[in-house]
Every structure is written in structure tokens, then in C-alpha cells.
Write a protein that holds these residues in place. Sequence first.
Motif, mmCIF file in Angstrom:
data_model
loop_
_atom_site.group_PDB
_atom_site.id
_atom_site.type_symbol
_atom_site.label_atom_id
_atom_site.label_comp_id
_atom_site.label_asym_id
_atom_site.label_seq_id
_atom_site.Cartn_x
_atom_site.Cartn_y
_atom_site.Cartn_z
ATOM 1 N N TYR A 91 13.744 14.970 -8.870
ATOM 2 C CA TYR A 91 13.940 14.923 -10.322
ATOM 3 C C TYR A 91 14.700 13.663 -10.712
ATOM 4 N N ILE A 92 14.205 12.957 -11.724
ATOM 5 C CA ILE A 92 14.875 11.724 -12.153
ATOM 6 C C ILE A 92 15.298 11.750 -13.621
ATOM 7 N N CYS A 93 14.532 12.392 -14.502
ATOM 8 C CA CYS A 93 14.957 12.484 -15.900
ATOM 9 C C CYS A 93 14.086 13.484 -16.648
ATOM 10 N N SER A 94 14.480 13.793 -17.878
ATOM 11 C CA SER A 94 13.706 14.680 -18.751
ATOM 12 C C SER A 94 13.323 13.932 -20.018
ATOM 13 N N VAL A 95 12.156 14.266 -20.534
ATOM 14 C CA VAL A 95 11.664 13.655 -21.773
ATOM 15 C C VAL A 95 11.344 14.779 -22.748
ATOM 16 N N PRO A 96 11.946 14.781 -23.935
ATOM 17 C CA PRO A 96 11.651 15.841 -24.905
ATOM 18 C C PRO A 96 10.256 15.696 -25.491
ATOM 19 N N LYS A 97 9.743 16.778 -26.053
ATOM 20 C CA LYS A 97 8.458 16.730 -26.740
ATOM 21 C C LYS A 97 8.672 16.214 -28.167
ATOM 22 N N PHE A 98 7.850 15.262 -28.554
ATOM 23 C CA PHE A 98 7.914 14.725 -29.908
ATOM 24 C C PHE A 98 6.675 15.197 -30.663
ATOM 25 N N PRO A 99 6.825 16.102 -31.625
ATOM 26 C CA PRO A 99 5.658 16.725 -32.280
ATOM 27 C C PRO A 99 4.769 15.782 -33.059
ATOM 28 N N HIS A 100 5.290 14.636 -33.490
ATOM 29 C CA HIS A 100 4.488 13.752 -34.344
ATOM 30 C C HIS A 100 3.964 12.525 -33.596
ATOM 31 N N VAL A 101 4.018 12.556 -32.265
ATOM 32 C CA VAL A 101 3.506 11.425 -31.488
ATOM 33 C C VAL A 101 1.990 11.478 -31.423
ATOM 34 N N ARG A 102 1.340 10.379 -31.684
ATOM 35 C CA ARG A 102 -0.122 10.326 -31.616
ATOM 36 C C ARG A 102 -0.588 10.446 -30.173
ATOM 37 N N GLU A 103 -1.682 11.180 -29.952
ATOM 38 C CA GLU A 103 -2.191 11.415 -28.599
ATOM 39 C C GLU A 103 -2.664 10.138 -27.918
ATOM 40 N N ASP A 104 -3.149 9.171 -28.719
ATOM 41 C CA ASP A 104 -3.687 7.955 -28.111
ATOM 42 C C ASP A 104 -2.589 6.962 -27.718
ATOM 43 N N THR A 105 -1.359 7.227 -28.155
ATOM 44 C CA THR A 105 -0.252 6.340 -27.772
ATOM 45 C C THR A 105 0.718 7.048 -26.846
ATOM 46 N N GLY A 106 1.237 8.206 -27.259
ATOM 47 C CA GLY A 106 2.136 8.976 -26.428
ATOM 48 C C GLY A 106 3.491 8.297 -26.256
ATOM 49 N N GLY B 50 0.784 -1.237 0.000
ATOM 50 C CA GLY B 50 0.000 0.000 0.000
ATOM 51 C C GLY B 50 0.811 1.279 0.000
ATOM 52 N N GLN B 51 2.137 1.184 -0.203
ATOM 53 C CA GLN B 51 2.958 2.394 -0.259
ATOM 54 C C GLN B 51 2.511 3.283 -1.410
ATOM 55 N N VAL B 52 2.390 4.590 -1.132
ATOM 56 C CA VAL B 52 1.946 5.543 -2.142
ATOM 57 C C VAL B 52 3.121 6.397 -2.607
ATOM 58 N N LEU B 53 3.301 6.481 -3.913
ATOM 59 C CA LEU B 53 4.297 7.356 -4.534
ATOM 60 C C LEU B 53 3.571 8.294 -5.487
ATOM 61 N N LEU B 54 4.199 9.432 -5.767
ATOM 62 C CA LEU B 54 3.628 10.374 -6.721
ATOM 63 C C LEU B 54 4.653 10.695 -7.789
ATOM 64 N N VAL B 55 4.193 10.711 -9.047
ATOM 65 C CA VAL B 55 5.034 11.092 -10.182
ATOM 66 C C VAL B 55 4.519 12.427 -10.714
ATOM 67 N N SER B 56 5.418 13.384 -10.844
ATOM 68 C CA SER B 56 5.047 14.697 -11.373
ATOM 69 C C SER B 56 5.698 14.883 -12.741
ATOM 70 N N THR B 57 4.903 15.276 -13.713
ATOM 71 C CA THR B 57 5.404 15.592 -15.046
ATOM 72 C C THR B 57 5.098 17.053 -15.324
ATOM 73 N N GLN B 58 6.144 17.861 -15.384
ATOM 74 C CA GLN B 58 5.984 19.298 -15.563
ATOM 75 C C GLN B 58 6.654 19.740 -16.861
ATOM 76 N N GLU B 59 5.977 20.645 -17.579
ATOM 77 C CA GLU B 59 6.580 21.177 -18.802
ATOM 78 C C GLU B 59 7.820 21.984 -18.461
ATOM 79 N N GLN B 60 8.908 21.631 -19.109
ATOM 80 C CA GLN B 60 10.181 22.320 -18.910
ATOM 81 C C GLN B 60 10.914 22.295 -20.251
ATOM 82 N N PRO B 61 10.769 23.376 -21.037
ATOM 83 C CA PRO B 61 11.332 23.392 -22.391
ATOM 84 C C PRO B 61 12.774 22.883 -22.415
ATOM 85 N N PRO B 62 13.074 22.007 -23.396
ATOM 86 C CA PRO B 62 12.251 21.676 -24.569
ATOM 87 C C PRO B 62 11.371 20.454 -24.393
#
Length: 280
Positions: A233-248, A169-181
Motif C-alpha cells: 500500500y502506498i496511498c489512497s485516492v478519493p472518488k471525485f463525482p464530477h471527474v470526466r471518464e475520459d480524463t480521470g 525489463g523489470q515488471v511491477l504491478l499496480v493494484s487499484t482497489q475500491e476502499q471507501p471513500p
Amino acid sequence: MSDGETQEEEEEQEPVLLKGAIKANAFRCDACDETLGPPVFQCSMGHFICCSSCRDELQKCQICAGCSSLERSYVMERAVESVRVDCRYTDHGCQERTAWNERETHENACPHARCSCPHSGCGFAGRSTELLHHLTAHHKCPCTEFRCWSQFDLRVEPGIHVLLDKDDGQVLLVSTQEQPPGYAISIVIVPPCIKKTGIGCSASFSHRNLYGSGTLDFLPFLSWSGVWPVMGYICSVPKFPHVREDTGVELKIKIVCADATDEEDDGSYLESEEDDEDSP
């Protein structure tokens, strides 16, 4: 031995307790601002006191640059260990009194711990199970169940994502925040930490010709006030402009019982030797 002599010896053995007030920053490391705890060191001029982890990184005192010798400060060690404080959650039923340098460790594992909602402007506060329900029901945060040492996928989406350990029952939280790029990913523990050894985490992603990863040997805690720690903070993920919204783009995450055997990754991007299957 007379009764008078026995009583006198017992009185000598009992510590004399003094009541007073001491500024909290008097017992913090001047180098990293963490709570001091044995072993404690100071320079030969008595100007600088630092914790053992900082001592290995310092070549000389930061206050009097001429002093390069750092020695044990047994006086400060006794002072730190002699200060006893109530748990922050006394009003919620905890009766523990701990040494000042052990207070944070106790409160992070205290079964009476409370946390405020990390959403700005939200005044909710409660135990981890109550915060879990609040985040998923009120804020509609997605929740993913996991097991330690078993890798799972998590879609990269702005906001907070709840992780729930199926076993304890341990609870963790993941935060994804926009941080250019792209997006900055951070993970924290919601107190109390059920695992005595602490919790670690690794995360990675692979898309097209980019690969990124990060590792934290010990996840930090969400503060009782709901403030998100920078150390999460653990890592950064760039924005991919051609990624489909239903897959991501998906992160591959593994939660482990921390043992501090791996070095923290810098979370930088690396060129992937193999293109992702979505690559044109």
C-alpha cells in the motif's frame, strides 16, 4: 607430518551434516514474524528472541514483561546460519542452497522465479515475462513503460496495471482497489528483482483542493502464489463525482533504485495550496 595426521585434521575441519526437520516458525521473530537473521537478540530469561529492527522498538520482552534487557543470542545465530535449504524453484532449474535466513532474499532475485496470476480464480503461473504477456493479453490489463527516476502519469482505474522498465525489463504491478471513500493504491515487484539494491517508489495526486502522496523505500514482492502483500500500500485516492471518464484522476509516479533515505509517507490527504485547474 604423517598421512594419518593430515587426514585426521581434514576430517575435523569438515562440518558434520545432519538431516532432519525443523518447524519454520522456530526461526521467526516473535515481534514481527519476519525470518530471523544475525544479529539475533533474546531476553535475560531466554524467553524472547527478536531481530535487530524490532529490538530498537521494544523496551522489554513481550513474554516476560519484567525483563527489560535484550542480549545477543549467538547460539540462535549459529543455528539460523547453519540450516541450509533448497530454493523454492529447484524443479525449474535452480541448484542454489542457501542459509534459512537468506532464502527469501535469494528467491526474490532468483532468475528461475515463478509467480501465479494475482487474479482470483486464475490458475496461470510463469516467469515474469510470461506473466506480463498473460496479464496484458488474457486479462487485458493496461501496460505502461517507464524509466527509473523519471516521473510518469498513471490514470486511477480499478484493477491491475502493469509497469515495465524500458531499460532492464523489470515488471511491477499496480493494484487499484475500491476502499471507501475512494481507492487504495498498492505497488509490488514481480520476481525476480533485477536491481540488486531493491526498488522504491513515490506516488502523488492533486485534484481540486485535495493532495495526497506516499512513499515506499522498498517495494514488496508479489508472492510466488500470487498473493498481494499488505505492505504494498502506498496511498489512497478519493472518488471525485464530477471527474470526466475520459480524463480521470492521474497519479504521478516515480520508480527509483531503493536506498532507504526517505521515510515512508502515511498517504494521508492534505489540503492543496493551489487549486487544480479543473477546480470550478
